[in-house]
Design an enzyme around this catalytic site. Structure first.
Site, mmCIF file in Angstrom:
data_model
loop_
_atom_site.group_PDB
_atom_site.id
_atom_site.type_symbol
_atom_site.label_atom_id
_atom_site.label_comp_id
_atom_site.label_asym_id
_atom_site.label_seq_id
_atom_site.Cartn_x
_atom_site.Cartn_y
_atom_site.Cartn_z
ATOM 1 N N GLU A 92 3.634 -26.383 -24.798
ATOM 2 C CA GLU A 92 4.849 -25.946 -24.126
ATOM 3 C C GLU A 92 4.687 -25.984 -22.612
ATOM 4 O OE1 GLU A 92 6.346 -22.838 -27.551
ATOM 5 O OE2 GLU A 92 5.059 -22.068 -25.976
ATOM 6 N N CYS A 106 5.497 -24.969 -14.961
ATOM 7 C CA CYS A 106 4.234 -24.401 -15.421
ATOM 8 C C CYS A 106 3.763 -25.249 -16.592
ATOM 9 C CB CYS A 106 4.486 -22.951 -15.841
ATOM 10 S SG CYS A 106 3.051 -22.148 -16.549
ATOM 11 N N CYS A 117 -8.769 -13.824 -24.244
ATOM 12 C CA CYS A 117 -8.249 -12.633 -23.563
ATOM 13 C C CYS A 117 -7.377 -11.841 -24.548
ATOM 14 C CB CYS A 117 -7.438 -13.035 -22.339
ATOM 15 S SG CYS A 117 -8.409 -14.039 -21.186
ATOM 16 N N CYS A 120 -3.352 -11.899 -24.434
ATOM 17 C CA CYS A 120 -2.686 -13.199 -24.296
ATOM 18 C C CYS A 120 -2.357 -13.818 -25.645
ATOM 19 C CB CYS A 120 -3.589 -14.143 -23.497
ATOM 20 S SG CYS A 120 -2.956 -15.820 -23.405
ATOM 21 N N GLU A 163 -7.162 -22.876 -20.527
ATOM 22 C CA GLU A 163 -7.927 -22.556 -19.316
ATOM 23 C C GLU A 163 -8.227 -23.893 -18.622
ATOM 24 O OE1 GLU A 163 -9.224 -20.041 -17.265
ATOM 25 O OE2 GLU A 163 -9.961 -21.839 -16.276
ATOM 26 N N SER A 194 -4.731 -22.085 -12.016
ATOM 27 C CA SER A 194 -5.061 -20.689 -12.315
ATOM 28 C C SER A 194 -6.243 -20.612 -13.276
ATOM 29 C CB SER A 194 -3.841 -20.016 -12.960
ATOM 30 O OG SER A 194 -4.160 -18.704 -13.365
ATOM 31 N N SER A 216 -7.077 -14.907 -12.301
ATOM 32 C CA SER A 216 -6.521 -13.838 -13.125
ATOM 33 C C SER A 216 -7.533 -12.702 -13.169
ATOM 34 C CB SER A 216 -6.232 -14.354 -14.533
ATOM 35 O OG SER A 216 -5.273 -15.387 -14.463
ATOM 36 N N CYS A 335 4.880 -15.267 -18.948
ATOM 37 C CA CYS A 335 3.422 -15.391 -18.891
ATOM 38 C C CYS A 335 2.763 -14.870 -20.155
ATOM 39 C CB CYS A 335 2.856 -14.562 -17.747
ATOM 40 S SG CYS A 335 3.281 -15.199 -16.166
HETATM 41 N N1 SAH Z 1 -5.921 -19.581 -18.455
HETATM 42 C C1 SAH Z 1 -5.466 -19.438 -17.137
HETATM 43 C C2 SAH Z 1 -4.047 -19.908 -16.939
HETATM 44 C C3 SAH Z 1 -3.075 -19.623 -18.065
HETATM 45 S S1 SAH Z 1 -2.726 -17.909 -18.367
HETATM 46 C C4 SAH Z 1 -5.632 -18.015 -16.670
HETATM 47 O O1 SAH Z 1 -5.925 -17.151 -17.485
HETATM 48 O O2 SAH Z 1 -5.490 -17.780 -15.471
HETATM 49 C C5 SAH Z 1 -1.566 -17.601 -17.057
HETATM 50 C C6 SAH Z 1 -1.412 -16.149 -16.635
HETATM 51 O O3 SAH Z 1 -0.747 -15.396 -17.655
HETATM 52 C C7 SAH Z 1 -2.732 -15.434 -16.388
HETATM 53 O O4 SAH Z 1 -2.718 -14.818 -15.114
HETATM 54 C C8 SAH Z 1 -2.778 -14.381 -17.470
HETATM 55 O O5 SAH Z 1 -3.482 -13.250 -17.025
HETATM 56 C C9 SAH Z 1 -1.318 -14.112 -17.723
HETATM 57 N N2 SAH Z 1 -1.017 -13.540 -19.031
HETATM 58 C C10 SAH Z 1 -1.587 -13.836 -20.203
HETATM 59 N N3 SAH Z 1 -1.052 -13.095 -21.188
HETATM 60 C C11 SAH Z 1 -0.112 -12.318 -20.625
HETATM 61 C C12 SAH Z 1 0.806 -11.344 -21.134
HETATM 62 N N4 SAH Z 1 0.852 -11.044 -22.427
HETATM 63 N N5 SAH Z 1 1.636 -10.739 -20.269
HETATM 64 C C13 SAH Z 1 1.623 -11.071 -18.953
HETATM 65 N N6 SAH Z 1 0.799 -11.981 -18.427
HETATM 66 C C14 SAH Z 1 -0.069 -12.600 -19.254
HETATM 67 FE FE1 SF4 Z 2 -7.046 -15.942 -21.161
HETATM 68 FE FE2 SF4 Z 2 -5.545 -17.679 -19.752
HETATM 69 FE FE3 SF4 Z 2 -6.726 -18.452 -22.046
HETATM 70 FE FE4 SF4 Z 2 -4.702 -16.739 -22.121
HETATM 71 S S1 SF4 Z 2 -4.613 -18.851 -21.439
HETATM 72 S S2 SF4 Z 2 -6.650 -16.585 -23.281
HETATM 73 S S3 SF4 Z 2 -5.030 -15.566 -20.238
HETATM 74 S S4 SF4 Z 2 -7.754 -17.799 -20.192
#
Ligand code: SAH
Ligand code: SF4
Length: 339
Positions: A92, A106, A117, A120, A163, A194, A216, A335
């Site tokens: 997506e 994005c 994480c 997420c 990532e 990011s 992040s 996000c």
């Molecule tokens: N993997 C990378 C980029 C994709 S995630 C990273 O982690 O930076 C993009 C952003 O979404 C990150 O800053 C992450 O902390 C945030 N994010 C992930 N899950 C989320 C959620 N449930 N609510 C709000 N932000 C979230």
């Molecule tokens: Fe963590 Fe970013 Fe991967 Fe989600 S997309 S699991 S926030 S590293």
């Protein structure tokens, strides 16, 4: 026959590729322009190449495209684009128009994500595979194709699924295509990558390419960050901050820190103060992102008043702060909701 896509080849390898096919070296430049500026979908349209050259290319390569499977529009104007890849996997991208005229896309860099994480949604899928260069760039090409010329994308953020610094080579070669004057010709400051905090890769990346970085952070103590982001066991908050201080000295860009605020978990007054201390000496910008809930995760959203309090406090300490309004929440495009 399933020919490899020419869009998966790094730009700097194209010259060698075309000469090995018997074409003149300068054809590589022409091909780059046809693919990424004119966005042709067949070699036949590359009209400044000889018929023979076009035929040889078509015998050896395809011009891979992503199949757009669904577009959803949220009330705030955000649009989510779902694509099906050649192997049936889905990714997506999210198009976010801003009142100031910017149009940000994005994009995803992987199918799923291995970082685990706990807040997420993408993490729940696990890691399925890396995207190729053609698949990373294809998201931009197909979104622009679908939305027409009226809405040329002005900014790209690599903040979708995955990532980016795990899929290092494809991300680097894709960003090079975005920057190349013959291709997307985007300016460096309009591209942001990011990362969840893979510091050794971030270091290497920031020395290789001069685009913006976002980290992040999401916690102010290792104890909490360990729980939210398993990557913290490899690179602690101290490791992140050390890198950021050094980056801040050599880069002209401000670093962006993303901070997902989870009610009662990382949003205390103590966290707020620790965050300011951590950022001292770093040219930083903070995006406060209220946690976006999704089924199967019982973390809480922060209180509206907490968000305001953080915003006021950080701003009073001269830290440029944005509350990342949760865009596209009604279509699960906000996000951390991509899956
Ligand atoms: N993997 C990378 C980029 C994709 S995630 C990273 O982690 O930076 C993009 C952003 O979404 C990150 O800053 C992450 O902390 C945030 N994010 C992930 N899950 C989320 C959620 N449930 N609510 C709000 N932000 C979230
Ligand atoms: Fe963590 Fe970013 Fe991967 Fe989600 S997309 S699991 S926030 S590293």
């Amino acid at each position: 026959m399933n020919l490899p896509s020419i869009t998966d080849l790094p730009i700097e390898r194209l010259a060698a590729t075309v000469t090995s096919l018997g074409l003149k070296k300068f054809a590589a430049s022409q091909i780059v322009t046809w693919l990424y500026k004119n966005r042709v979908t067949s070699f036949d349209e590359m009209t400044n190449l000889s018929k023979g050259a076009r035929q040889v290319l078509a015998e050896n390569y395809s011009i891979g495209r992503l199949k757009l499977s669904k577009v959803q529009k949220a009330e705030d104007g955000t649009k989510k684009f779902a694509f099906v890849l050649k192997d049936g996997k889905k990714i997506e991208s999210v198009l976010i128009p801003s009142p100031d005229g910017r149009i940000t896309l994005c994009i995803s860099t992987e199918v799923g994500c291995a970082m685990g994480c706990t807040f997420c949604r993408t993490a729940k899928m696990g890691f399925i595979r890396d995207l190729t260069q053609g698949e990373i760039l294809g998201q931009i090409i197909e979104v622009e194709r679908a939305t027409g010329h009226g809405s040329r994308i002005t900014n790209i953020v690599l903040m979708g699924m995955g990532e980016p610094l795990v899929n290092y080579d494809a991300v680097v070669s894709s960003v090079k295509v975005l920057l190349d004057a013959r291709a997307f010709n985007m300016s460096k400051r309009r591209i942001t990558v990011s990362t969840s905090g893979l510091i050794s890769q971030a270091e290497r990346f920031s020395k290789e390419l001069d685009v913006k970085l976002a980290i992040s952070l999401n916690a102010t103590t290792d104890e909490v960050r360990d729980k939210l982001m398993p990557v913290n066991r490899r690179f602690t908050i101290a490791d992140i901050m050390k890198f950021c201080r050094e980056y801040s000295k050599r880069s002209k860009y401000r670093l962006t820190f993303e901070y997902v605020m989870i009610g009662g978990l990382n949003d205390s007054a103590g966290d707020m103060k620790r965050l300011v201390k951590l950022l001292s000496g770093i040219r930083a910008k903070v995006n406060l992102i209220p946690f976006n809930p999704f089924p199967g995760c019982d973390y809480k959203m922060p209180q509206e008043t907490t968000l305001k309090e953080w915003y006021n406090y950080l701003t009073s300490k001269s830290i440029q702060t944005n509350i990342r309004v949760s865009r596209g929440q009604d279509i699960l495009a906000a996000c951390g909701q991509l899956a």
